[in-house]
Structures are given as C-alpha cells and as structure tokens.
Design an enzyme around this catalytic site. Structure first.
Site, mmCIF file in Angstrom:
data_model
loop_
_atom_site.group_PDB
_atom_site.id
_atom_site.type_symbol
_atom_site.label_atom_id
_atom_site.label_comp_id
_atom_site.label_asym_id
_atom_site.label_seq_id
_atom_site.Cartn_x
_atom_site.Cartn_y
_atom_site.Cartn_z
ATOM 1 N N HIS A 188 11.645 11.835 12.771
ATOM 2 C CA HIS A 188 10.581 12.714 12.293
ATOM 3 C C HIS A 188 9.202 12.162 12.642
ATOM 4 O O HIS A 188 9.033 10.999 13.018
ATOM 5 C CB HIS A 188 10.701 12.938 10.776
ATOM 6 N N CYS A 196 14.988 6.475 7.814
ATOM 7 C CA CYS A 196 14.810 7.416 8.918
ATOM 8 C C CYS A 196 13.958 6.780 10.016
ATOM 9 O O CYS A 196 13.330 5.740 9.822
ATOM 10 C CB CYS A 196 14.167 8.701 8.417
#
Length: 555
Positions: A445, A464
């Site tokens: 992301h 992440c």
C-alpha cells in the site's frame, strides 16, 4: 518414455513435475544382485520403514517404491561396479558445497572408493538414496520452510524422488539434469559465484577485525582504527592503497570513500562515519558471510519453480521491490517492511485487485499497542485524524465518540470497538492498496509517511509493505485494463471515493528474504538479518542434518 529394459514404472509430467506411478510387480528378482537388493529392502512384516546401509539411515519408503517398480534390478551398477553415469554423479555430490550443500549428505565417502562384491547392493541403494536426496535438497530445500515459524508460509514442494531417480538414470547427462533442478534464476546463479568467492577468502584467512573505539569521522586521527580499516577493506576490494611508505593515521578522503563503498554494499548510511552499525558489519567474519550465502540459497529453493513471466519480488531485508518482465528488471523501488516484532511474513501469492481511496479498519493488536496510548494522552486523537469508532464489530454497530470514553478504565477493552479511518490525505494506507490472497491479511500500500523512505533501515510497519511509488505501480499493473483510462483515472485520482478495480491479469508477488545478492553494478551485497532468519535457518539445518553441520565445522 523408457528408462531401461527392466523399468516398468510410469513417469508422467504434470505441471512441470514428474509424477511417479508404480504398477504392482509380482515376478521374482531376475538376478542375484536384484535378490540382494530386495532382501535389504524387506522390512519386518512388510511394514515400510527406514533402511540402514553402511551405518547410514536411508528413506526405505522411497527406495521400496523405486525398486519394486523395476523388480529390484539395479540402476547404477554394471558388472559389479558403478557405471560411468553413477561415477559422474558421485563427482557431482563431492562438489555439493558449490550449491551450498554438504557432500556428506550424499554418501560420497561410502561411494567414492572401490566396491567389494559383497557391497554391490549397498552401493546401489546408497546411490539411489543420494540421487533422491540431492534432487529434493537442490529443488525444494533441506527442510520444510514452516519450521522457521508461522510467519514463513511457502508451500513445501512435493519432490517425487523415485521419478527423479529414474529420469536421472535415463538421462544422457545425469549430473546436468540434477543441477538443473536448482532454482532457475540469475540471482541464484550469482549466489554460486559469491559462495565460491567467499569460501576462497575464508580459506586465505578472511580479514582482520576493526578494533573497538570511538566513532570515527572523516578527518579524525586514529592510527589503530585507520590502519585496521585499510587492511580490512583491502581484502574485500573497497580500498586500493596508493600510499607510499607507512599508512597515515588520518581518516583521509581515500579511506572515507572506501568506507562509503562498503556501506553502500551493506545497505548502511553512506556517510563515511564508522559508528557501531558500520563497525558491526565490518567485523562479520568471512565464515559468517558464508553462512548468510548458504541460508539465502536455501531460501531461494522455497520459492515456486515458476515465478511467473511477470512478477514482483520484494526482498524484505533489502527493503526493495523489483518488477520483472520476461526475465528483465522493469523497475526497483524502496519499500518499508514490518518491525522485528511485527514481521512481514514470507509467502508467494498474486495481486488480484487494487483499491483506490481505501478505508482502513484498525487491527485490534495495533489498537492496543499503538493507539490506546495516544487516546490516553489525547481522547480526541481519533476524530482529529479521520477515524470513526463503532460500538462493536457487527455491521449495524452504532457509531460512538471516542473523546467521551474513559480510556483508563477501558484499557485493552479497546479491542471490542471497531475503528475505521476514512479515505483522505492522512489515511494510513494512502491513495491505493494492492490486494493479494494470504493468511496474514498483508498487502502492499501507499503511505502518507513519505519521509521514512529516506532511511537506510526501513522496518517500521506493522507487517504490510509500504511502497515508494504506488501510483506508478498502479498504472503499471492497470496498463492493460481498458477501464483505467483518462477520464475515469482522473476521477478516481482526483477524489476520495473508494473504488475497487480487478486486475485482468493477476500479478505474481513473492515476499522473500535475501541477505546476500549481487547488485546491478556487479558488486556483492549483504544486508542485516533483520528478522533473525539467517541464524534460524542455520539452526534448523544443524537439527535436520547434524552430521553435516559437524563435518562442515571440520572442513
């Protein structure tokens, strides 16, 4: 396909891997040697189990499957001696160190000498066991990746040893066939060369340590440190002396540049300052670097045999993402990965859809560890940073105002509230997230925290992967998607409405852990073992191959 006059097994190739199917054999062994092989493989009560040959414990199940399929006729012996093909394989096994493996694991000492007539069956079984083990080790690795912990989630490759043994025996160049089972990647090929180079350095005595001392900055005068630095860096090629006479005690520009080259190769700040982090890297021994290389080669074997025509490779300790198309790098970009106590997991998957202007629902672990302290300091924190809070996790839970709650009393009870950050400039996921199936709820992301990309050490996330140029990556992935055109793209990028776009062609993505590799400039690079997986890999190898570890220490 025929594998010799005595072979009646069936070897199919499905999805690139041979599949072994052994029809039932009822005839008696045709020769005394075949009868001896059958006798050595016979288990008590016909219960399959390990077989002990020449004091080595072999996988009896695989050997029985192999030899029952061919009525116990030998693959590797003729006229009481190893065939030329078998001898070529013994030579290959003797050179296993070149693959980061250990010759002892392939019974080289037992097979390299002359064979007595009474040991023919033993030699036959040892050869087949060695071939099957080498095939497994070089293609899939020496242990199940899951032994490193729950954050390592590669699927263990199923290597059909009997089928590989038959194919090797039928091959005109069996040694080439077996080495061809190694990862088909230029990066793995590079590691072979790097390993040979560092083994030569270790054999020559390695390099001297840089003594402890105060931080060394350009222009400092410290004879003990600068002399040691020159000697240390000369061994690995960063420093080439142009001095005439004894070395000067000054930390001069030529030595500073050499240190900067070393820092660049090791993923450190290239400031020329010899502080604790640079000193630690300088004093890693040649033998420890060899262990890093071997561990990296082992982890390469865990990846799928087919990485994809196009794929994304994320090297976690290198903090780098690389896009590859038909074997050629398209672009590299920096990434931010998980903290040591919130590791980004290792696995292979596929990016299947993108979400622009995403919301972010806060995981309970992050709510407790990171946001409860913020609320204790400032109960209005959630509202001021674009978060909404709901009284539960069900869809119709009522929205409540965090500023009115007693967070001292609630404490870890924050986990019972659903906290969601709306799309916007301060959203933790930025403008876009890249979604892939996995058991960790991990994805790639964007991030509003752009300044962290300037750091050399970028383990800051909760698991992440934050990417440096997410808009470029989104455009690249959607370049063959008809919907992603001028007006629609402008609308999505210009506003904050959450929009999902499926990829017409999902992109394979591999989250990997390479602490040794060759850079695009040809220089050998090493990276810090940020999650301790180099040492963990070596620990497990010592457990699964204890004799190999002991012999390696003696070499």
């Amino acid at each position: 396909m025929t594998f010799g006059r005595a072979v009646i097994a069936v070897v199919l190739v499905l999805g690139g891997s041979p599949v072994f199917a052994a029809p039932e054999v009822r005839s008696l062994p045709a020769t005394p040697l075949a009868a001896e092989i059958a006798e050595r493989l016979a288990g008590p009560g016909d219960v399959p189990g390990d077989v002990v040959v020449a004091e080595r414990t072999l996988d009896g199940g695989s050997l029985r499957t192999l030899y029952e399929s061919r009525n116990y006729s030998p693959l590797w012996l003729a006229d009481g001696a190893l065939t030329a093909d078998a001898r070529s394989l013994v030579d290959l096994f003797g050179r296993a160190k070149g693959e980061g493996l250990e010759p002892h694991d392939y019974y080289v000492a037992e097979l390299a000498g002359p064979l007595a007539s009474t040991s023919a069956a033993e030699a036959e079984l040892l050869m087949s066991a060695a071939v099957m083990r080498f095939a497994t080790d070089i293609q899939a690795g020496r242990f199940d990746p899951g032994r490193l912990g729950e954050d390592v989630d590669y699927e263990r490759k199923d290597v059909p040893g009997p089928a590989f043994a038959l194919i090797a025996a039928a091959s005109p160049e069996p040694a080439r066939y077996l080495t061809g089972l190694a990862p088909d990647s230029p990066a793995y090929d590079d590691l072979r060369g790097i390993l040979a180079e560092y083994r030569a350095l270790a054999a020559a005595g390695g390099w001297p340590a840089v003594p402890d001392g105060p931080t060394l900055e350009p222009g400092d005068i410290d004879g003990a440190q600068t002399i040691a630095l020159r000697r240390r860096l000369a061994v690995t090629g960063e420093y080439v002396s142009t001095l005439v006479g004894p070395p000067a005690p000054a930390y001069d520009p030529a030595l500073v540049e050499a240190v900067q080259r070393f820092q660049s190769r090791h993923g450190l700040e290239t400031d020329g300052v010899v502080g604790p982090r640079t000193r630690r890297a300088l004093n890693v021994t040649a033998e420890q670097r060899i262990d890093q290389i071997v561990a990296t080669m082992e982890r390469w074997r865990w990846l799928p045999d087919d990485l994809g025509d196009r794929f994304i490779m994320v090297n976690l300790p290198g903090y780098q993402l690389r896009i590859v198309d038909e074997g050629r790098p398209v672009r590299d970009m920096d990434v931010i990965v998980g903290l040591a106590d919130r590791q980004t997991p290792l696995f292979s998957s596929r990016l299947t859809w993108l979400e622009f202007n995403p919301t972010w629902t806060m995981p309970t672990s992050i709510a407790i560890k990171d946001y409860l302290p913020k609320l204790l300091d400032d109960p209005t924190y959630l509202r001021s940073h674009g978060f909404r809070m709901f009284a539960g996790w069900h869809n119709d839970a009522a929205e409540i105002e965090a500023a009115y709650l007693d967070w001292e009393a609630i404490g870890e009870g924050i986990k019972y509230f659903r906290i969601r950050q709306e799309p916007g400039p301060s959203n933790a996921l930025g403008k876009v997230k890249f979604m892939m199936a996995n058991s960790f709820s991990v994805y790639l992301h964007d991030t509003p925290s752009r300044g962290l990309f300037s750091r050399s050490r970028r383990a800051f996330s909760s698991g992440c992967v934050r990417v440096q140029d997410p808009i470029w990556l989104a455009d690249y992935l959607l370049s063959d998607t008809a919907r992603w055109t001028g007006s629609f793209r402008a609308e999505v990028m210009g506003g904050w409405e959450t929009t999902r776009i499926n990829l017409d062609n999902p992109m394979p993505v591999h989250l990997a852990y390479w602490t040794a590799f060759r850079g695009d400039d040809g220089r050998i690079n090493f990276r810090e073992d940020i999650y301790g997986l180099d040492s963990a890999t070596q620990t497990v190898l010592a457990e699964v191959r204890p004799n190999s570890a002991q012999i390696a220490l003696l070499d």
